[in-house]
Design a protein around this motif. Structure first.
Motif, short mmCIF file in Angstrom:
data_model
loop_
_atom_site.label_atom_id
_atom_site.label_comp_id
_atom_site.label_asym_id
_atom_site.label_seq_id
_atom_site.Cartn_x
_atom_site.Cartn_y
_atom_site.Cartn_z
N CYS A 107 12.24 -1.10 1.12
CA CYS A 107 10.96 -0.38 0.94
C CYS A 107 9.95 -1.22 0.17
O CYS A 107 9.09 -0.68 -0.54
N GLY A 108 10.03 -2.53 0.29
CA GLY A 108 9.15 -3.41 -0.49
C GLY A 108 7.74 -3.46 0.07
O GLY A 108 7.45 -3.00 1.18
N ALA A 109 6.85 -4.02 -0.74
CA ALA A 109 5.45 -4.18 -0.34
C ALA A 109 5.37 -5.04 0.92
O ALA A 109 6.29 -5.81 1.23
N SER A 128 16.60 -0.20 -6.53
CA SER A 128 16.35 -1.50 -7.16
C SER A 128 14.87 -1.77 -7.40
O SER A 128 13.99 -1.23 -6.74
N SER A 129 14.66 -2.65 -8.38
CA SER A 129 13.34 -3.19 -8.69
C SER A 129 13.56 -4.64 -9.13
O SER A 129 14.67 -5.01 -9.49
N ARG A 130 12.48 -5.40 -9.13
CA ARG A 130 12.61 -6.75 -9.71
C ARG A 130 12.83 -6.66 -11.20
O ARG A 130 13.33 -7.60 -11.81
N GLU A 134 13.65 -2.27 -16.10
CA GLU A 134 13.00 -1.12 -16.75
C GLU A 134 12.23 -0.27 -15.73
O GLU A 134 12.12 0.94 -15.87
N ARG A 135 11.74 -0.92 -14.66
CA ARG A 135 11.02 -0.14 -13.63
C ARG A 135 12.00 0.73 -12.82
O ARG A 135 11.71 1.87 -12.51
N SER A 136 13.14 0.15 -12.49
CA SER A 136 14.11 0.96 -11.73
C SER A 136 14.65 2.09 -12.62
O SER A 136 14.87 3.21 -12.13
N GLY A 189 12.68 0.01 -4.47
CA GLY A 189 12.55 1.46 -4.31
C GLY A 189 11.60 2.13 -5.28
O GLY A 189 11.54 3.36 -5.32
N THR A 190 10.83 1.35 -6.03
CA THR A 190 9.97 1.95 -7.06
C THR A 190 8.61 2.40 -6.53
O THR A 190 7.84 3.00 -7.27
N GLY A 191 8.28 2.08 -5.27
CA GLY A 191 7.00 2.51 -4.68
C GLY A 191 7.11 3.94 -4.16
O GLY A 191 8.20 4.54 -4.16
P1 NAP Z 1 4.44 -0.54 -2.57
O1 NAP Z 1 4.32 0.52 -3.60
O2 NAP Z 1 3.26 -1.37 -2.27
O3 NAP Z 1 5.63 -1.54 -2.91
C1 NAP Z 1 6.97 -1.10 -3.10
C2 NAP Z 1 7.64 -1.98 -4.13
O4 NAP Z 1 7.67 -3.34 -3.67
C3 NAP Z 1 6.91 -2.07 -5.44
O5 NAP Z 1 7.15 -0.92 -6.23
C4 NAP Z 1 7.50 -3.34 -6.04
O6 NAP Z 1 8.69 -3.06 -6.77
C5 NAP Z 1 7.89 -4.16 -4.82
N1 NAP Z 1 7.08 -5.37 -4.72
C6 NAP Z 1 5.74 -5.46 -4.77
N2 NAP Z 1 5.35 -6.75 -4.68
C7 NAP Z 1 6.47 -7.48 -4.58
C8 NAP Z 1 6.74 -8.86 -4.48
N3 NAP Z 1 5.74 -9.77 -4.42
N4 NAP Z 1 8.02 -9.27 -4.41
C9 NAP Z 1 9.03 -8.39 -4.45
N5 NAP Z 1 8.85 -7.05 -4.55
C10 NAP Z 1 7.58 -6.60 -4.61
O7 NAP Z 1 4.97 0.09 -1.23
P2 NAP Z 1 4.89 1.57 -0.58
O8 NAP Z 1 3.49 2.07 -0.57
O9 NAP Z 1 5.97 2.41 -1.14
O10 NAP Z 1 5.24 1.17 0.92
C11 NAP Z 1 6.44 0.48 1.17
C12 NAP Z 1 6.36 -0.29 2.45
O11 NAP Z 1 6.17 0.62 3.51
C13 NAP Z 1 5.20 -1.29 2.55
O12 NAP Z 1 5.68 -2.48 3.14
C14 NAP Z 1 4.21 -0.60 3.46
O13 NAP Z 1 3.42 -1.52 4.19
C15 NAP Z 1 5.16 0.14 4.37
N6 NAP Z 1 4.61 1.30 5.06
C16 NAP Z 1 4.90 1.39 6.37
C17 NAP Z 1 4.44 2.45 7.10
C18 NAP Z 1 4.81 2.52 8.57
O14 NAP Z 1 4.32 3.38 9.29
N7 NAP Z 1 5.70 1.68 9.08
C19 NAP Z 1 3.67 3.44 6.47
C20 NAP Z 1 3.42 3.36 5.10
C21 NAP Z 1 3.91 2.26 4.39
P3 NAP Z 1 9.00 -3.69 -8.22
O15 NAP Z 1 7.72 -4.18 -8.81
O16 NAP Z 1 9.57 -2.53 -8.95
O17 NAP Z 1 9.98 -4.77 -7.94
#
Ligand code: NAP
Length: 286
Positions: free
Chosen positions: A194-196, A147-149, A152-154, A125-127
């Motif tokens: 909400c992960g990457a 949550s975060s991995r 400290e980020r969460s 949830g940190t994105g």
């Molecule tokens: P983000 O900032 O890229 O990633 C969100 C979080 O994912 C990061 O803060 C990180 O948290 C965690 N993360 C990154 N790499 C990781 C890894 N290798 N393993 C585990 N956790 C990891 O995401 P966002 O921009 O908020 O977008 C979230 C999601 O929504 C993405 O999948 C994006 O593609 C999707 N999205 C979808 C739409 C749609 O229309 N459906 C539109 C926009 C975005 P920690 O480092 O704190 O663990």
């Protein structure tokens, strides 16, 4: 009078996606600028503010986009500070789709459920999307775990939400299946993943065995999906007693919200469509 949208973003090329969506929403002309820095914003906005009389200013609006949400927030801040008195333009922020996506996901989870007093987990949830979803779910009366991995980020995200929105969010570390299982065992009703892109957050056996879990949303459309066993088109499909919402089903609603929000910009000259306002729009749409 032509409806003109001034599109500003820090990325080198103004988003084709956002421009096409604007035309599909009925905008007559998009004036798109990439590579915009905060110091450029006032002049660009003034070009819109000073060309039409106040009663006609509702026909000009500003869209702030771009892939880097923090850079876009700096542009938004500058644009809002450029307005004065009645000399203002309606403005929408949707950098990287963050506002419309969070609104769509939370709306799917909230629809038909009373979430007051229930526990919601925002995984990764940190994105930008996760943080906005946390605020919206807290606003719906949920106790939110974010949550975060890395703890400290969460914690940093939870502090930011408390400082800016006054909601108390529980920070938690989830970096493997065991930690995910422990989180869901805390009587979690709602899981928002909400992960990457391309990152699996919930293994099938983890979510299937979580007894109190009612609904799961996943916004990652890239394999592997955020939730093992979910399908991108799932739209309240029930499996093992849980309602599942996949990324394409959420994305379809996101597109409708985006177009409706663009249309709303032209109803008045002083709307500010941030994620909370965009969430209010989706509630009115339904
Ligand atoms: P983000 O900032 O890229 O990633 C969100 C979080 O994912 C990061 O803060 C990180 O948290 C965690 N993360 C990154 N790499 C990781 C890894 N290798 N393993 C585990 N956790 C990891 O995401 P966002 O921009 O908020 O977008 C979230 C999601 O929504 C993405 O999948 C994006 O593609 C999707 N999205 C979808 C739409 C749609 O229309 N459906 C539109 C926009 C975005 P920690 O480092 O704190 O663990």
């Amino acid at each position: 009078m032509k409806k003109i949208l001034i599109h500003l973003e820090a990325s080198p090329h103004a988003s084709v996606f956002d421009q096409i969506t604007a035309y599909d929403a009925g905008v007559d002309k998009v004036l798109a600028y990439g590579n915009v820095k905060p110091e450029h914003v006032t002049d660009l906005v003034y070009g819109g503010v000073f060309t039409r009389g106040v009663p006609d200013l509702k026909n000009t609006a500003v869209f702030i986009g771009g892939t880097d949400v923090a850079e876009a927030e700096a542009l938004m801040d500058k644009a809002l500070k450029s307005f004065f008195g009645p000399m203002r333009l309606s403005l929408m922020f949707d950098a990287n789709g963050s506002n419309t996506t969070a609104a769509a996901m939370v709306y799917k989870l909230v629809s038909g459920r009373d979430l007051k007093g229930k526990k919601a987990a925002i995984l990764a949830g940190t994105g930008p999307v996760g943080m906005r979803a946390a605020v919206l779910l807290a606003g719906e009366g949920c106790q939110v775990y974010l949550s975060s991995r890395r703890m400290e980020r969460s914690q940093r995200s939870a502090q930011w939400i408390e400082q800016n929105y006054g909601h108390s969010v529980v920070p938690i570390q989830v970096s493997n299946d065991d930690e995910a299982r422990l989180l869901l065992e805390q009587d979690i009703s709602i899981a928002a993943c909400c992960g990457a892109a391309g990152v699996q957050l919930l293994a099938g056996d983890v979510w299937r065995s979580a007894k109190g879990l009612e609904a799961i949303a996943d916004i990652n459309a890239v394999d592997p999906l955020g939730v093992e066993g979910i399908k991108v088109n799932d739209d309240a499909r029930i499996e093992d007693g849980k309602s599942l919402y996949g990324a394409i089903a959420i994305g379809n609603l996101k597109m409708k919200i985006h177009k409706t929000a663009i249309k709303r910009l032209f109803d008045q000259n002083d709307a500010v469509l941030d994620f909370k306002e965009i969430y209010n729009i989706v509630k009115e749409m339904r």
